[in-house]
Write a protein that holds these residues in place. Structure first.
Motif, short mmCIF file in Angstrom:
data_model
loop_
_atom_site.label_atom_id
_atom_site.label_comp_id
_atom_site.label_asym_id
_atom_site.label_seq_id
_atom_site.Cartn_x
_atom_site.Cartn_y
_atom_site.Cartn_z
N ALA A 205 69.87 33.55 -22.71
CA ALA A 205 69.02 34.53 -22.01
C ALA A 205 68.00 33.82 -21.14
O ALA A 205 67.76 34.21 -19.98
N LEU A 206 67.40 32.77 -21.67
CA LEU A 206 66.39 32.02 -20.90
C LEU A 206 67.04 31.27 -19.74
O LEU A 206 66.51 31.24 -18.62
N ILE A 207 68.19 30.67 -20.00
CA ILE A 207 68.88 29.92 -18.93
C ILE A 207 69.34 30.90 -17.85
O ILE A 207 69.26 30.59 -16.66
N GLY A 208 69.79 32.08 -18.27
CA GLY A 208 70.19 33.10 -17.29
C GLY A 208 69.02 33.51 -16.42
O GLY A 208 69.15 33.64 -15.20
N ALA A 209 67.86 33.67 -17.04
CA ALA A 209 66.66 34.01 -16.25
C ALA A 209 66.32 32.87 -15.30
O ALA A 209 66.00 33.10 -14.13
N ALA A 210 66.43 31.65 -15.78
CA ALA A 210 66.14 30.49 -14.93
C ALA A 210 67.13 30.43 -13.76
O ALA A 210 66.75 30.11 -12.63
N ASP A 211 68.38 30.77 -14.02
CA ASP A 211 69.38 30.77 -12.94
C ASP A 211 69.03 31.81 -11.87
O ASP A 211 69.20 31.55 -10.68
N ARG A 212 68.53 32.95 -12.31
CA ARG A 212 68.11 33.95 -11.32
C ARG A 212 66.92 33.44 -10.51
O ARG A 212 66.82 33.69 -9.31
N TYR A 213 66.03 32.71 -11.16
CA TYR A 213 64.90 32.15 -10.42
C TYR A 213 65.35 31.06 -9.46
O TYR A 213 64.78 30.93 -8.36
N LEU A 214 66.36 30.30 -9.84
CA LEU A 214 66.91 29.30 -8.91
C LEU A 214 67.48 29.98 -7.68
O LEU A 214 67.26 29.53 -6.55
N ALA A 215 68.23 31.05 -7.91
CA ALA A 215 68.84 31.77 -6.78
C ALA A 215 67.75 32.35 -5.88
O ALA A 215 67.85 32.30 -4.65
N LEU A 216 66.69 32.87 -6.50
CA LEU A 216 65.58 33.42 -5.72
C LEU A 216 64.91 32.30 -4.92
O LEU A 216 64.61 32.47 -3.73
N ARG A 217 64.70 31.19 -5.56
CA ARG A 217 64.11 30.02 -4.87
C ARG A 217 64.92 29.69 -3.61
O ARG A 217 64.37 29.46 -2.52
N ASP A 218 66.24 29.69 -3.77
CA ASP A 218 67.09 29.33 -2.63
C ASP A 218 67.05 30.37 -1.51
O ASP A 218 67.34 30.05 -0.35
N SER A 219 66.68 31.59 -1.85
CA SER A 219 66.68 32.64 -0.83
C SER A 219 65.31 32.82 -0.19
O SER A 219 65.12 33.73 0.63
N GLU A 220 64.37 31.97 -0.54
CA GLU A 220 63.01 32.06 0.03
C GLU A 220 62.77 30.90 0.99
O GLU A 220 63.06 29.74 0.65
N GLY A 221 62.18 31.19 2.13
CA GLY A 221 61.92 30.15 3.12
C GLY A 221 61.09 29.00 2.57
O GLY A 221 61.35 27.83 2.86
N TYR A 222 60.07 29.34 1.78
CA TYR A 222 59.21 28.30 1.22
C TYR A 222 59.78 27.71 -0.07
O TYR A 222 59.11 26.91 -0.74
N ARG B 278 64.31 21.31 -13.14
CA ARG B 278 63.03 20.59 -12.96
C ARG B 278 62.62 20.60 -11.49
O ARG B 278 61.43 20.73 -11.16
N GLU B 279 63.59 20.48 -10.60
CA GLU B 279 63.27 20.52 -9.17
C GLU B 279 62.58 21.83 -8.80
O GLU B 279 61.66 21.86 -7.98
N ALA B 280 63.04 22.90 -9.41
CA ALA B 280 62.42 24.20 -9.09
C ALA B 280 61.00 24.30 -9.66
O ALA B 280 60.15 25.00 -9.11
N VAL B 281 60.74 23.61 -10.77
CA VAL B 281 59.36 23.55 -11.30
C VAL B 281 58.47 22.81 -10.30
O VAL B 281 57.34 23.21 -10.01
N VAL B 282 59.01 21.73 -9.73
CA VAL B 282 58.27 20.98 -8.69
C VAL B 282 58.03 21.88 -7.48
O VAL B 282 56.92 21.91 -6.92
N ASP B 283 59.04 22.65 -7.10
CA ASP B 283 58.88 23.57 -5.96
C ASP B 283 57.72 24.54 -6.19
O ASP B 283 56.89 24.75 -5.31
N ALA B 284 57.70 25.13 -7.38
CA ALA B 284 56.64 26.11 -7.69
C ALA B 284 55.28 25.44 -7.64
O ALA B 284 54.31 26.00 -7.11
N THR B 285 55.19 24.24 -8.18
CA THR B 285 53.91 23.51 -8.23
C THR B 285 53.49 23.09 -6.83
O THR B 285 52.31 23.21 -6.45
N ASP B 286 54.46 22.61 -6.04
CA ASP B 286 54.14 22.20 -4.66
C ASP B 286 53.59 23.39 -3.85
O ASP B 286 52.67 23.22 -3.04
N TYR B 287 54.17 24.56 -4.09
CA TYR B 287 53.65 25.76 -3.41
C TYR B 287 52.17 25.96 -3.74
O TYR B 287 51.34 26.19 -2.85
N LEU B 288 51.83 25.87 -5.02
CA LEU B 288 50.44 26.11 -5.43
C LEU B 288 49.50 25.04 -4.90
O LEU B 288 48.31 25.28 -4.73
N LEU B 289 50.05 23.86 -4.62
CA LEU B 289 49.22 22.74 -4.18
C LEU B 289 49.30 22.52 -2.67
O LEU B 289 48.93 21.46 -2.18
#
Ligand code: 9MR
Length: 589
Positions: A427-444, A481-492
């Motif tokens: 369930a958690l990995i599935g949620a993470a996969d949806r967040y990866l897909a969302l990440r890929d569909s966002e310009g930033y 992990r790359e997506a965690v870096v993406d989220a953090t880079d956005y905030l910074l």
């Protein structure tokens, strides 16, 4: 001090890991890829390539290109990214770009403690020190009219509810919201308590007591949560019926023993600015709610497990409180926080199925008892509604805590069999996969959609990063992990505003949070310490005058102002800084 914006190359202002992901975003209408190069301080080319045209990005209202310069791996300062005639500000590549962020983020909690002096020895600047406030505060229940003319009957006792953290820029202390922040710090202690947050790692009065610093910090809040529990046998008159706001309420008397009061706060909002010890208002307890009771049950059960070896007596006290709270919630399953009062936030939640699941999961992890296991299995949050991110464990926020229970069931040794643990993990990995897909569909390139930007968007994004981090731990796959870096880079800084949302971090950090004490523009008050996270862009509930004036004028990611008056855009809060504590420590490991 804050540098002027250097349009238009957007990247983390804090820098990049040597062998880590490195993404920049530039605005461009060009449909063909653009040539880019990274040059070092001496002007030598360290990496080069072509950009990925993304097209229109709804969150920022721009057409953008993404640039992946992960190939630049040598540690150094003074790098620049050059794209045609666009040039970034200088940035660094290092082994540990986020070293120190975890400690700064955790210091937020000490500096927002109630009931204790904030000592100069434990803060970065002397002007951040302040006298103790609301010490040993013994409060009775608010009795009188709410904003809609409903008359609340109060209670016939008083409780000493001193301690705890102030929720945010205000002086309220809330069990709903305090609970999710507390859970997140305790979870971070379980993961990083022996390393990043070992005893003495933070500047705390408790340093050197042999207990991990995040546990010391969490205890300050746990004691407050325990103190909010309704005395045994107390009969209270509370509103009954479905969740509804502003309606004429019907009150019924219940056996409220073991429930938790929803919150404690001033009878009027304290003025801005104001140090806590200058608070002239009267403070009250507010009626108990099922949601608060389950926040207490969940965190007290977590307490029982986490402190078992460290402090057996405290652990036992927590377990007793957790059991009492869970039993009280079962007896009173639909007592909602429908009252709206002057002087404090509402934290009203009309669906407590996720809170029941979360509390059952924590009590099961603490005790292994069948009663709690049955409750987990019977919950819609256990099976999850397919396709529904919220029900299916991926969305974490103060009214949406199911995923916290799933993280515990997926990562802590319980009596669940292998197949069931696998289901929790999936369930958690599935949620993470949806967040990866969302990440890929966002310009930033962040796991947050154009329609998502709401009150506390920064906290939302970090909670998603936490899910991605857990998925990385469960699978070992680098893309999480790359997506965690993406989220953090956005905030910074990798955002349309060229803004770091964390005070003291980056070339253009947030400087004017909505906070009653850290209010340097309003008089003799200190600038915020490093490590406080702004609520962030909010295009959905633009409740304050600053935000209202921006309505309709900003793309979602641009609906933000570094303005002390703007609570909907720029407040700081325990539930947003807590996942910053967690994610910063996780990344730095
Ligand atoms: O974070 C809360 C957000 O989700 C709500 O939409 C908003 C309005 O009810 O309240 C936010 O919480 C605030 C609380 O009510 C009072 N203390 C400050 C909190 C952060 O702004």
């Amino acid at each position: 001090a804050q540098e002027p914006s250097v349009p238009p190359v957007r990247l983390s202002q804090v820098g990049f890991e040597t062998d880590g992901r490195k993404i920049a975003v530039v605005p461009s209408e060009a449909t063909a890829p653009l040539d880019w190069r990274v040059v070092d301080g001496s002007g030598a080319v360290a990496a080069s390539g072509t950009s990925e045209p993304f097209g229109m990005d709804d969150a920022s209202g721009q057409a953008v290109h993404r640039i992946d310069f992960s190939g630049a791996t040598r540690a150094g300062e003074g790098y620049r990214l050059i794209v045609g005639d666009m040039e970034s500000r200088p940035f660094a590549i290092s082994e540990r770009p986020w070293a120190g962020l975890a400690a700064d983020a955790a210091s937020y909690f000490y500096q927002n403690r109630s009931g204790i002096e904030i000592a100069a020895a434990h803060v970065e600047r002397p002007d951040l020190a302040r006298p103790a406030a609301h010490v040993d505060e013994t409060l009775t229940c608010f009795a009188g009219e709410d904003m809609h003319g409903n008359v609340w009957p109060g209670c016939d006792y008083a409780l000493n509810v001193g301690g705890g953290w102030y929720d945010a820029g205000d002086h309220g202390k809330y069990v709903v919201n305090g609970g999710i922040a507390l859970w997140t710090l305790l979870n971070a202690h379980e993961r990083f308590g022996a390393t990043t947050y070992a005893d003495g790692a933070l500047a705390l009065p408790e340093a050197g007591n042999g207990v991990g610093d995040l546990l010391d910090e969490a205890r300050w809040q746990m004691e407050f949560m325990l103190a909010m529990q309704v005395p045994e046998g107390a009969r209270l008159s509370v509103p009954v019926g479905r969740f509804g706001r502003g309606a004429t309420l019907t009150f019924t008397e219940i056996d409220a023993g073991g429930m938790a009061h929803h919150k404690a706060h001033d009878v009027r909002w304290t003025a801005l600015p104001m140090a806590p010890h200058d608070d002239p208002e009267t403070r009250f307890l507010y009626a108990p709610s099922t949601a608060a009771t389950l926040n207490l049950a969940a965190t007290a059960a977590q307490c029982a497990r986490v402190w078992r070896e460290v402090d057996p007596a405290f652990s036992a006290r927590c377990l007793t409180a957790a059991r009492r709270a869970f039993a009280a919630a079962k007896r009173n399953p639909e007592i909602y926080a429908v009252g709206q009062f002057h002087g404090g936030g509402d934290y009203g939640d009309g669906d407590v199925r996720d809170e029941f699941y979360w509390a059952a999961a924590e009590l099961y992890a603490a005790t292994g008892e069948a009663l709690f296991e049955e409750r987990i299995r019977a919950s819609p949050h256990w099976l999850g509604a397919p396709g529904d991110v919220r029900a299916n464990t991926g969305h974490i926020s103060w009214p949406s805590v199911g995923a916290l229970g799933t993280i515990t069931l997926a990562t802590v040794e319980t009596g669940l069999d292998e197949a069931e643990v696998a289901r929790a993990r999936a369930a958690l990995i599935g949620a993470a996969d949806r967040y990866l897909a969302l990440r890929d569909s966002e310009g930033y390139a962040i796991p947050y959609g154009a329609g998502d930007y709401t009150w506390g968007s920064s906290g939302d994004i970090l909670n998603r990063a936490m899910i991605l981090a857990v998925a990385h731990d469960l699978t070992g796959e680098a893309r999480y992990r790359e997506a965690v870096v993406d989220a953090t880079d956005y905030l910074l800084g990798r955002n349309v505003l060229d803004q770091s949302f964390v005070s003291g971090w980056g070339a253009r950090p947030m400087q004017h949070p909505h906070h009653r004490f850290w209010a340097p523009s309003l008089g003799d008050y200190p600038a915020p310490p490093a490590g406080a996270l702004s609520g962030g862009p909010n295009a959905r509930s633009m409740a304050d005058p600053v935000a209202q004036a921006m309505r309709g004028t900003c793309a979602p990611q641009a609906c933000w102002a570094d303005d002390v008056e703007s609570y909907a855009l720029n407040e700081v809060a325990v539930n947003w800084n807590a996942p910053l504590v967690w994610v910063a420590a996780w990344l730095d490991q």
